[in-house]
Design a protein around this motif. Sequence first.
Motif, short mmCIF file in Angstrom:
data_model
loop_
_atom_site.label_atom_id
_atom_site.label_comp_id
_atom_site.label_asym_id
_atom_site.label_seq_id
_atom_site.Cartn_x
_atom_site.Cartn_y
_atom_site.Cartn_z
N UNK A 1 0.82 -1.16 0.22
CA UNK A 1 0.00 -0.17 0.09
C UNK A 1 0.95 1.38 0.11
N UNK A 2 0.16 2.34 -0.14
CA UNK A 2 0.82 3.58 0.08
C UNK A 2 0.46 4.39 1.36
N UNK A 3 1.26 4.65 2.13
CA UNK A 3 0.92 4.96 3.28
C UNK A 3 0.98 6.60 3.32
N UNK A 4 -0.29 7.33 3.69
CA UNK A 4 -0.27 8.77 3.69
C UNK A 4 -0.51 9.39 5.10
N UNK B 1 14.89 13.68 15.24
CA UNK B 1 13.95 13.69 16.15
C UNK B 1 12.83 12.39 15.89
N UNK B 2 12.28 12.06 17.06
CA UNK B 2 11.25 10.92 16.72
C UNK B 2 9.91 11.31 16.42
N UNK B 3 9.14 10.76 15.45
CA UNK B 3 8.06 11.36 14.96
C UNK B 3 7.14 10.01 15.16
N UNK B 4 5.74 10.28 15.30
CA UNK B 4 4.82 9.42 15.16
C UNK B 4 3.48 9.96 14.75
N UNK B 5 2.45 9.11 14.37
CA UNK B 5 1.29 9.88 13.68
C UNK B 5 0.13 9.77 14.85
N UNK B 6 -0.78 11.03 14.62
CA UNK B 6 -1.71 11.02 15.66
C UNK B 6 -2.64 9.53 15.13
N UNK B 7 -3.30 9.17 16.45
CA UNK B 7 -3.93 8.17 16.18
C UNK B 7 -5.08 8.31 15.13
N UNK B 8 -5.33 7.52 14.28
CA UNK B 8 -6.48 7.35 13.27
C UNK B 8 -6.28 8.25 12.30
N UNK B 9 -5.23 8.87 11.99
CA UNK B 9 -4.82 9.90 11.00
C UNK B 9 -3.99 9.47 9.86
#
Lengths: 275, 295, 357, 431
Positions: free
Chosen positions: C276-279, C336-344
Motif C-alpha cells: 500500500x501507499x501510506x499517507x 527527532x522521533x515522530x509518530x502519527x496521531x491516532x487514526x490519522x
Amino acid sequence: MSDAQTTDRWIRWLNTLQLVVAGIIILTPTAWMVMSSFKPSFEVTAYPPTVIFSPTIQNYIELTKTTPFFNYAINSLIVTVGSTSLGLLFGIPAAFAVSWTRISWPAILTLAARMAPGTLFLLPWYVMFRQVDLIGSYTALILSHAVITLPIVIWVLLPSFDSIPRSVFEAAQVDGCSVTRILWRIAIPLVGSGIAVSAILAFVFSWNYFLFALVLSNGDTKTLIAAAFNFVGEGSTQWGALMAAATLIALPPLLLATLVQRWLVAGLTLGAVKG
Amino acid sequence: MSQATATLTQDRQRLELSALSAPAVIFTVGMIAFPVVYTVWLGFQSFSSTGKQSFVGLANYSKLLTDYEFWHGLWVTIALYVLSLVLQLVLGVWLALVLFHAKRLHGLVRSLFISPFMMPPVVAGMMWLVILDPSLGAANYILQSIGLPPSDWLASPTLVIPTIALVDTWQWTPYVALIVLGGLQSLPPSVYEAAQIDGASPLKTFQRITLPLLLPTIVTAAILRSVDLLRFFDIIYITTQGGPGNASNTLNIYGFRVGFEFFNIGYASALMLTLTAIVFGAVLAFNRLRGAVAW
Amino acid sequence: MASISIRNLVKRYGNLTVIPDLDLEIADHEFVVFVGPSGCGKSTLLRIIAGLEPITSGELFIGDRRVNGIPAAQRDIAMVFQDYALYPHMRVYDNMSFALELRGVPKAEIDKRVKRAAALLHIEPYLDRKPKELSGGQRQRVAMGRAIVRNPKAFLFDEPLSNLDAKLRGQVRAEIKALSQELKTTMVFVTHDQIEAMTMADRIVVLQNGMVQQYDTPETVYERPSNQFVAGFIGSPAMNFFPVEWRGEQAVFAQDGSAALIDAENAVLMRRAGKAVLGIRPEHFVVADGATNGTTVTVKLVEPLGSDTLIHFDLAGASAIARVEPSLRPKVGDRITLRSQPGRIHLFEPESGKVLR
Amino acid sequence: MTAKTLMAHVAIPILAAATLSQAHGADFNWKKFQGKTITFLANSNPISQALLTQKADFEKLTGMTLKVDTYQEQQMRQRLVTVMNAHSDEVDVFMTLPSREGEQFAAAGWYADLTPMTKNVAGNYDFAGLSQALLKAGTFNGKLTSMPMNIEGPILYYRTDILKKCGVEVPKTIKDVQAAAKKLKACDSSITPFVSRGLKPAVAYTFSNMLHNIGGSYMANGKSNLCSPKGKEALETYSGLLRDYGPPGVVNYSFPQISALYRSGRSALSFESSNELRTVMDGGARLKDTGLAPFPAGEAGQVPTAIGWGLTISAHSKQQEAAWYFVQWATSPEIQKRMALQGIAPPRPAVAKDPEYRKWIDEAPVRKEWQAALDVLATKGSSEVGYPIVANPQSREFIGQAVQDLILKQKTVDQACADADKALDALIAQK
C-alpha cells in the motif's frame, strides 16, 4: 556621469540632425509641387527654376474654368465615400467574424484581389457591368473601388478585434447578447479608433486609385484622379494647371492623414505587427 | 438526440458568424470570380492583328517562353523590385528609429513625415516627371549648383531603374517606417533594460536585440511592399511608359501595353496571369519566412 | 434558483477528449467549488454549464430545464470571469445594467437593482467611472455586481480571485462566502487554489483529467480523501506518501524494511492488501517523547512559520514534511522521533490510488 | 487671345446659323433623330476642344444630345480597346488616327463603313472638298472608315534671333540642319541646337518625315527596308542630330517636353507637331522670335508627314445613322472653318482659302508661316507613319527602338537596323 550626459546630448543632437535631413528629403518635392502650382504656367518649366516669383492663383482659376474640376471632385468624393462605406459595411462584420472564429480564409480571399494587377480586371469588369448597364454609373465605380477598400478594412481591423479579451464577448453572451448584438454593442464601440484608421486608409487608397475609373466611368462620373491625365494632351500641356490639379488632388488624403496621424501609427502598425 | 440539439446552438452561432462574413465573401467572389475566369479564357484565345478571335490552347503561354520582351520584363521587374525593396526596408527602419527616438515630435510634423504615401501615385509621378526632367527640372539644377554633373535620370537606360526605385522609395519609405515604428513601440521595454544591465552598447543592442525582434515586422512590411512592387505600374505609366528603349518595361507595363496599345488581349491575359502567379508565389514565400523569424 | 445536474457528459475537441464521461448533481442553493490542477477540465465544465462551450454528448439540466443547445443568453445564469471581462467602454453602472436592459427590464427596476447590488458590494461611489479607473479589487466587485443584479438561477465563477493580491484575495473570499449565504443562490466556483475550495465550498468537486475524483464536503474531502490524488491535492503542505508493505505480520517501509507504525484498524487493511501507499498529513505528525516509540528521522530543513514550524526530513526514500508546535525549534542535523496521531493515517492502493477500505 | 480673334468667335456663330438654316431646307432633315443621344469618345487635343466649343450648335440643329467622354490620347485608346473588345455599343463616335491604328481597327472590324453614309448629306456638305489624300488615308479595303477632322504634321520651329546671332541661315536641306546645329552648338552652349521626338513610340512621327525626305521607305518587296542605304542614312542622321545636338534625356522626349523646352527659350531648332503652336506660344515669350517651316528637303525633296485625326463611327453602335449626323456636322465646311479660326488646320483646301480664315492668318506673321508650312504638308504630304501594316502601332516601337539604340550608342547602325528589320519582318509576316 557627466561623460554619459555629454554622450546623451550628442546622440540627441545627432538624431535631430537625421530628422532634419529626412524631413528635407521627404518634404521638398511636395513643397516644390505646391510652389509650382502658384507659378504662371510657362514658368513651371522655366530654367533655371525660379524660386522667387510673384505667386498667382491663375492656375487654379484656369483649372476651374477649363475643366469641370469640381464635378470631378464631387465624383471622386461620391465614389470614395461610397466605396469606403461599403468597405466598412462588409469589412467590419467580416473582420469580427474572422477574429471570432479564427477561420481566416474570408480575409485572405479579399486580399487575393490585391495580388492581381489591376489591369486584369479592366476588360472583364467592363463586360460585366455592361451586361447590367452600369457603365458610367457611380454604382460600378463604388463596387470596383470597394474591392480595394474591403481588404484594407478587414486587415486593419482584425488585430483590433483580436486584442479585445475573449472573455468580454463571453460575458456579453452570458448577459444575453447574440453574436450580432455583441458586434454592435461591445465590439464596435471598443475598436473605434481602429475603424477610424481603416476608414481613413480605405478613403485614401480609394481616392488615389485611377485605373478602374478609366473604363468604368464616363464623362459625367469621371473621378479627379482619372481626369488628371487630361492636363497632359497634345497642344495643351498646362504645366501650371497640372501642378495645381496635383496639389488639389493630393490635398484631401494629406489633410486626413494629418488629422488622424496619432491613431494611424497605432492602428496601421497593429495590423502589420500581428497580421 | 442530445447530439442534435448540441449542434443546434453551434449551428446557430456559426450561422450568425457566417452571416457576418458572408457579405464580404459574396461581394469579393462576385467581383473577382468572373474576371479571373474570363481572363483565363482570354489567355487561351488569340486576337492577333486581324482581330479574329480563335482558340489557341496554350500558344500564348508557350509564346511567353520565347518572347524576349517577357524575359526582359521579368528581369526589369525583379531588378526594380529588389532595388526598391532593399532601399525601402533599410531606409524605413532607419526613419522609424529616428522617429522613435524623437518622442517629442509634434503630431503635425510627424504626419508630414508620413505624407508621401498618402499622395496619389499618379500625382507623385507627375511631380517627379517635372522635377527630374534633364533639361528643365529642378533636380539637375540642384546638382549643378552644388557642382555635380547633371544626370539623365529617367532618360538614361542605365539610370532609369535606379531613378524609378528612388521615386518609389521616396513615396513608400515612410509607409515602411510607420509599420516598423509600430513594431518598435510594441517591443517590451524590459528587454532593453536587460540588455542595458548586460552592458550592451547601443550598436550591439540594435544588432542583437532590436533588429532580430523587429524581423517579423520587417518581413510583414516586405510582404506588403512586394505585392505592390512586383506589380509596379503607376509611376512608370506616368513617367517612362517602359522606356527609354525597354529599360523600364516591367511585366505589368508590358502586359498592359500588349493589351491596350497593341490590342493583343489574349497574350496580355497570359502575361497578367503569369504576373499574378509570381506575386502570389512571392507572398507565399515571404509568409513562410515570417513564420521562420517569428519569436 | 435551481439545481444543476449533469448526466453522462462528454466533451471533445476534435480527437482530444477533455471530459470522458461525467455525472454531477449540484443542489439548489448549494455553493460548489470545482478544484483541480490546471488542465483538469474544471473551466471547461464551467463554460459548458454557462453555455459557452457546446456539449459533445450527454445532458445538462438547470433546474428542471434541459439546456443542451440553449445559448448562454437564455440559461439565466451569471458568470464572473477571471479577468472580470468588464465592458471597457461602459461606465460601471452600464456594465451592471446592460444585461437587464437587454432583457427589457423597466428602467426604474434596473436602477433599483443596480443600486442595491452596488450597496451590497460597496461600490456606489464608482458607478459613474469607467473600468480602467478602478483598482483590481473594485473591478472584481463590479464583475460580481453585474452578476448579482441579474438574480440568476446560478452564479458561475471562473477563478475570479486569481488576479488579486494575497491580502485582497482573503478578504474577497470571505465576502463571496457571505454573499452566497445572503443571496441563497446556486453557486459554482472554479479555482485551482485548494484553500479557496476548502474555505468557501459547501461541497467540493475534485477533478482530474475531466473525471470527478471526489465530490463531498470540504471536511470529508480533507479527512477521508477517496484516493491518493485527492489526498495529495487537498491540504497544504501536501500529504506525505510512503510505500509500505506487510512483512512478517507488521507494516514496514518498502524502501528500507524499517517498521511503520500503524494502528490496528489499518493493520487489518494492510494484511489484506499486502502492499500500500501510506499517507499522512504534515499536521498529523506528533513529536514523540522518549517514552513512546516512533520513527527517528534527521532534520533536513526547518521552516518557522510563526503559527507553527515545518520540519523537512527524508523517510524511507521520500522527502517528507511535518508540521509541529512553533516552540519546537530543532536544528538541521538533529534527530527527532515522530509518530502519527491516532487514526490519522491513510492507506491507498499502489496501482489505482484508491483508498483502502 | 487677342481682341480680334475674340471678335471672330462672337461674329461667326451668328453667320453660321444663317448658312446652316439655309441648308437643311427641302431635302435634308437635320431633326430626323431628334431626342436621341450620341456618345462621343474624344481625345483631349486642341482639335476636339475646338470642335466641342460648337457642341451647343449641334444640339440645337439636330435636337440630339451629344454626350462627350474626353480622355488623354493614350487613355482614350485604352478605353476604346475595352469598349470594342466588349462589343459594347456604348460609344457611337470616336476619334481615330488612321495613319496609326487604321489598318488594325479596320481589320478588327471596329469601324463602321462610312461609304454609303457619305451619300446622305446636306446640300452644302461638299464631300469632294475634303482633302483627297486624307480621305484615301482613311480608306481600307475600299471602305471609307473615317472623316478627316484636321491636317497636321511635324514642322520646324526655329528661333530667328538665335539663328541671326550665330550667323545661321534658315536650313534649306537636311545637310543644312546638321551644319546649323553644329554652328549653334559652338555659338551658344546654353542652347539646345536641335530637338525632336526621342520617346520610343513617338519617334516614328518625326522620323518618317526624315526617312521620306532622304528617299527611304519602310518596306520594299514585302520586307522591312531599314537596312537599305537610305534607311541607314535616315537612322543615322536622325539619331545623330539628337545625340549630338539634342537635349540630355532626349529619349524621353515627346511633345510636352519639346514644347516646354522650346517655349522656355532653350532650343533653337525644334521639330514638332504643327498642333503645338498654341502651347509653344503660351506665355507670349516666343511670339516675336519664332519662325516656322516644313522640314528641310533631302535627296528626295520634301515629303512631309501629313496626317489628320479622323472622326469615325463604331461598328458596334446601334444608331449609326444618327451618329453620322454628328460626323457630318463636325466635318462640314462651316464647322471646320470655325475650328480653323481656333487654330485647327482644316482638311479642306477651300476653307484654307476662306477670306475670314485668311484674315485670321494674316493677324500674326507666325500664323502665316504656319499656314504656309501646312500648305506644303497638304500638297506634298505622306501619311505613312510607321509601317503600312495592321500592326502599325507595334512597328513604331521597333523604329523607335532602333533610333534609341543609336542615340544611346548601344548598337552600331548595322546592328540596330538589322535587329529592327528582323523584328519588323516577323511583324509583317504576322497576318
